[in-house]
Write a protein that holds these residues in place. Structure first.
Motif, mmCIF file in Angstrom:
data_model
loop_
_atom_site.group_PDB
_atom_site.id
_atom_site.type_symbol
_atom_site.label_atom_id
_atom_site.label_comp_id
_atom_site.label_asym_id
_atom_site.label_seq_id
_atom_site.Cartn_x
_atom_site.Cartn_y
_atom_site.Cartn_z
ATOM 1 N N ALA A 63 0.850 -1.187 0.000
ATOM 2 C CA ALA A 63 0.000 0.000 0.000
ATOM 3 C C ALA A 63 0.885 1.236 0.000
ATOM 4 O O ALA A 63 1.911 1.277 0.685
ATOM 5 C CB ALA A 63 -0.887 -0.007 1.238
ATOM 6 N N SER A 65 0.641 5.036 0.921
ATOM 7 C CA SER A 65 -0.243 5.947 1.641
ATOM 8 C C SER A 65 0.317 7.356 1.582
ATOM 9 O O SER A 65 1.519 7.556 1.738
ATOM 10 C CB SER A 65 -0.346 5.504 3.096
ATOM 11 N N SER A 66 -0.566 8.292 1.396
ATOM 12 C CA SER A 66 -0.178 9.677 1.566
ATOM 13 C C SER A 66 0.329 9.848 2.990
ATOM 14 O O SER A 66 -0.211 9.254 3.920
ATOM 15 C CB SER A 66 -1.398 10.563 1.333
ATOM 16 N N LEU A 463 -9.569 4.403 6.309
ATOM 17 C CA LEU A 463 -8.645 5.460 6.734
ATOM 18 C C LEU A 463 -9.423 6.405 7.645
ATOM 19 O O LEU A 463 -10.087 7.322 7.173
ATOM 20 C CB LEU A 463 -8.106 6.215 5.520
ATOM 21 N N HIS A 482 -5.595 3.427 10.672
ATOM 22 C CA HIS A 482 -5.937 2.636 9.485
ATOM 23 C C HIS A 482 -6.419 1.268 9.960
ATOM 24 O O HIS A 482 -5.683 0.559 10.641
ATOM 25 C CB HIS A 482 -4.716 2.470 8.575
ATOM 26 N N PRO A 505 -3.170 10.914 6.482
ATOM 27 C CA PRO A 505 -3.095 10.296 5.167
ATOM 28 C C PRO A 505 -4.480 10.268 4.544
ATOM 29 O O PRO A 505 -5.348 9.565 5.018
ATOM 30 C CB PRO A 505 -2.623 8.867 5.450
ATOM 31 N N TYR A 507 -5.422 9.415 1.409
ATOM 32 C CA TYR A 507 -5.756 8.293 0.556
ATOM 33 C C TYR A 507 -4.578 7.327 0.480
ATOM 34 O O TYR A 507 -3.421 7.721 0.669
ATOM 35 C CB TYR A 507 -6.133 8.818 -0.843
ATOM 36 N N VAL A 508 -4.916 6.086 0.197
ATOM 37 C CA VAL A 508 -3.926 5.025 0.045
ATOM 38 C C VAL A 508 -4.298 4.273 -1.217
ATOM 39 O O VAL A 508 -5.478 4.179 -1.561
ATOM 40 C CB VAL A 508 -3.985 4.048 1.246
ATOM 41 N N THR A 509 -3.315 3.745 -1.896
ATOM 42 C CA THR A 509 -3.626 2.895 -3.034
ATOM 43 C C THR A 509 -2.742 1.663 -2.933
ATOM 44 O O THR A 509 -1.604 1.750 -2.465
ATOM 45 C CB THR A 509 -3.443 3.656 -4.368
#
Ligand code: RUQ
Ligand code: CUA
Length: 766
Positions: A63, A65-66, A463, A482, A505, A507-509
């Motif tokens: 992942a 994460s910002s 989040l 999280h 954070p 958003y996470v991708t």
């Protein structure tokens, strides 16, 4: 291991033979006892088993994460939730030397605003590069809301390579979102402002303040954004929010929502109700629909777009005249817009509405083709009525924000901020399937590759903006929370809470870990920020100090366990640049370089060349050393910068070492070296008797050990030459250096041996 190696050949041998040490025995607790002692339920144990990753184990997903206000990106594994890396992006990151070496300072300098260094970033939305709408593991992009910037991170080495500043915007939120082949990266304004640095009074808000949407062109071969081939849609001064790019059938189109289409300007101290009241008065705001593919063609053909501050700007008139821009009302105070994996629908949620709304892309196209408009906004943009495009709307809870998709068809998860929960629902049928409370006030949520054409299902991360009582208290500023959720069954199951102590954070991708192929070393002499050979690359034995007037360049190298040069002499006032190349080939043999009083801290990974430049403006003695515990003699990886006063003359007296050595010292050292060589031989015997060539990490270790042994031979020759001249002092010192290389060889050899033992290597017949 290193402690043992520091002793003698004998204890080294004991280590190799794996002599057991008798330990006092305690009766081991069984599972039941542990559960009782820690108050764990069977459900807890099941959750633990789903996330626990034994030593050496790998995660299925990574992942990104910002890092929120830290301006960094964090990388963690799923399902273990173990943090693997912080990537410095908009902000200096000392461990990586980011913002300390010349190479990365040049990247950060790209992000200057009005000539000022901005040393934080409000990072929000990371986006992974895509090919045909699927995550491809090549690049990561992330935006900065406060200072409208976008950064490019190369996933070949997880380093930031480029920062671009939006020359028109004064804030942004809706970035980064990639088109399905990463041809463009979307970035939309948040708070309207004039394009440019001039002052415009708020009374002219409607006429002179503007929103906007930039499509940054990304060169997939070079891995860099091309500002000269990018363009921006001029948009009304609404607060544009998040975006998403179409995919599959909707490829070529982009969707950007907005709030505060009231264009309200607050001012409580001027007697006006606050922004929050005026910006949420209407029942609907607008989704902006942009045809970027057609716009790109028209801009490239020179038919539309005029250059403003170096950016091609498509005016609203041009966009309207060429059918490039439309509006669709959307529920109160919208936030997320998410295109479904098949590209056929958009899921939209409004923070102040309890419904999620599903619009059909086909219906949007049909309404445009049939010119089914319900009027125009104050800027002349056609408005498509909701009823023409609505597929369904579902009551999902209060404060829906963002949606992500499951591998199961039609299944979507929406974060519900006010109700602190995740709602799982069916966007085809329009019905709620499940709801799970989270802790607390969830913002984004994220499923595995859940914003691509092929979501992977399995896990969801919530989040949460507030942790409140979830963790041990650490003062008024709490970590973010999280929460990992198992989504493989019909019911969502909460598995794990992970505190994130770095910033908010947004958003996470996540991506399947097997899609990433990061390097373990650079090509020798590499500038990792430009991804080209460094002009300061230095080979072993070619180290030199070059002076031109008061400009001093040091071409140096680092390898276990010394920095070359070990002494650097300059004169007060000199401009000094120290360029260091890491000669290591072994995995994870990074050296650092820090110096007293000069704000110098480099991270030099194997193969990298990094540079530190400063003015030696004060005479004095400046010790420098390696900041990574890289070897048994790491502490001895040191040196001195001597800044001599102007006009300084050396005394000409040669320095005398604190200790001198005799023939007996030399003989004793040689004896140790011979014993150590026996140990090395036994390790080599063990390795070569096995199928070590089937294990690439072992092959790399063997290569490195062979290098070190080569250095040992050179030192041995020097020692013997000195002994031949009865120069016992140098003979002893070189014999000791010979031993140092032997120790490094043995260190590598032992690592290889352990690896083979742990990975079931088998004996081979000779
Ligand atoms: S945001 S919590 Cu993406 Cu900045 Cu919605
Ligand atoms: Cu290199 Cu410590």
């Amino acid at each position: 291991m290193s402690v043992r190696l520091k002793l003698t050949g004998t204890s080294l041998a004991a280590g190799l033979l794996g002599l057991a040490i008798a330990a006092p025995s305690f009766a081991a607790e069984d599972l039941k006892q542990v559960m009782e002692r820690r108050g764990l339920t069977e459900k807890n144990i099941l959750a633990a088993a789903k996330t626990y990753t034994p030593t050496g184990g790998r995660d299925e997903f990574l992942a990104f994460s910002s890092g929120g206000q830290s301006g960094h990106v964090l990388v963690y594994g799923i399902p273990s939730m173990r943090i693997l890396k912080y990537i410095g992006v908009f902000t200096p990151e000392p461990w990586q030397g980011y913002g300390f070496d010349d190479e990365s300072k040049a990247v950060l300098a790209q992000g200057r605003i009005m000539g000022k260094d901005i040393t934080f970033g409000d990072t929000h939305h990371p986006a992974l590069s895509e090919t045909k709408g699927d995550s491809d593991g090549r690049y990561l992009f992330i935006n900065d809301k406060a200072n409208p910037r976008l950064a490019v991170i190369d996933l070949h080495d997880f380093e930031t390579k480029q920062i671009v500043v939006n020359p028109l915007f004064r804030s942004e939120h809706g970035g980064a979102f990639v088109t399905q082949d990463t041809d463009y990266i979307m970035e939309a304004t948040q708070y309207a402002a004039p394009y440019g640095d001039e002052f415009v009074p708020l009374e002219e808000f409607n006429e002179k303040y503007r929103g906007g949407l930039t499509y940054w062109r990304f060169n997939n071969e070079k891995g860099r954004i091309e500002p000269e081939n990018s363009f921006t849609f001029e948009l009304p001064p609404y607060s544009q929010d998040l975006s998403d790019a179409g995919k599959g059938p909707s490829d070529g189109w982009g969707f950007t929502n907005s709030f505060c289409t009231e264009r309200y300007v607050g001012g409580t101290m001027r007697g006006r109700p606050p922004f929050e009241a005026g910006c949420s008065a209407k029942d609907t705001d607008f989704l902006h629909v942009t045809n970027w593919k057609k716009a790109a063609e028209l801009v490239a053909a020179g038919k539309i777009g005029k250059e403003v501050n170096g950016m091609k700007l498509i005016s609203m008139e041009e966009a309207i005249a060429n059918d490039l821009l439309f509006l669709i009302p959307e529920p109160k105070s919208p936030h997320g817009v998410d295109v479904t994996p098949d590209g056929k629908m958009l899921v939209i949620s409004g923070k102040l509405d309890s419904h999620a709304w599903v619009y059909s892309f086909d219906k949007i196209m049909k309404a445009i083709a049939d010119k089914k408009f319900e009027g125009k906004d104050p800027y002349g943009i056609s408005i498509i009525p909701i009823k023409e495009v609505l597929h369904t709307s579902v009551e999902v809870g209060l404060g829906p924000l963002h949606s992500q998709f499951d591998s199961k068809k039609c299944v979507v998860y929406t974060s519900i901020y006010v109700d602190s929960m995740v709602t799982k629902w069916d966007y085809c049928e329009g019905k709620v399937l499940d709801q799970l409370p989270v802790h607390y006030n969830i913002g984004h949520l994220m499923t595995m590759e859940g914003d691509t054409v092929s979501p992977q299902g399995k896990y969801l991360v919530a989040l949460n903006k507030l942790a409140i009582d979830r963790f041990n208290p650490v003062g008024p500023l709490h970590p973010q929370n999280h929460q990992l959720i198992d989504i493989s069954g019909d019911k969502m199951e909460l598995l794990y809470d992970m505190p994130v102590p770095l910033g908010e954070p947004h958003y996470v991708t996540a991506i399947r870990a097997d899609k990433l192929k990061p390097a373990v070393r650079y090509k020798s002499g590499w500038n990792s920020r430009t991804d080209t050979k460094s002009e300061w690359k230095t080979r072993a034995g070619r180290e030199k100090i070059v002076r031109d007037g008061n400009r001093v360049h040091v071409y140096g190298t680092v390898i276990r366990s010394h920095i070359t040069p070990e002494i650097i002499e300059v004169t007060e006032g000199d401009n000094v640049s120290i360029h260091l190349t890491n000669l290591e080939r072994a995995q994870d043999e990074t050296h650092g370089f820090a110096m007293y009083g000069q704000n110098v801290q480099l991270s030099i990974e194997p193969g990298k060349t990094a540079s530190a430049s400063f003015v030696a403006d004060k005479a004095g003695v400046y010790p420098y050393y390696c900041t990574e515990f890289c070897s048994a003699l790491h502490l001895e990886m040191q040196g001195y910068l001597l800044v001599q006063p102007k006009g300084y003359k050396a005394s000409g007296v040669e320095a005398v070492a604190g200790t001198t050595y005799t023939e007996a010292d030399y003989n004793k050292q040689v004896e140790t070296n011979i014993a150590t060589q026996d140990v090395i031989n036994s390790v080599v015997g063990f390795i070569t008797a096995r199928n070590f060539k089937d294990f690439p990490p072992v092959v790399a270790l063997v290569e490195d050990a062979t290098d070190q042994l080569g250095f040992a031979d050179e030192a041995k020759a020097k020692s013997e030459a000195a002994a031949g001249k009865k120069d016992w002092n140098n003979a002893m010192l070189w014999a000791n250096q010979w031993w140092q290389y032997q120790v490094k060889t043995a260190d590598m050899g032992l690592r290889a041996k352990t690896y083979l033992e742990e990975h079931g290597a088998v004996e081979v017949k000779k």
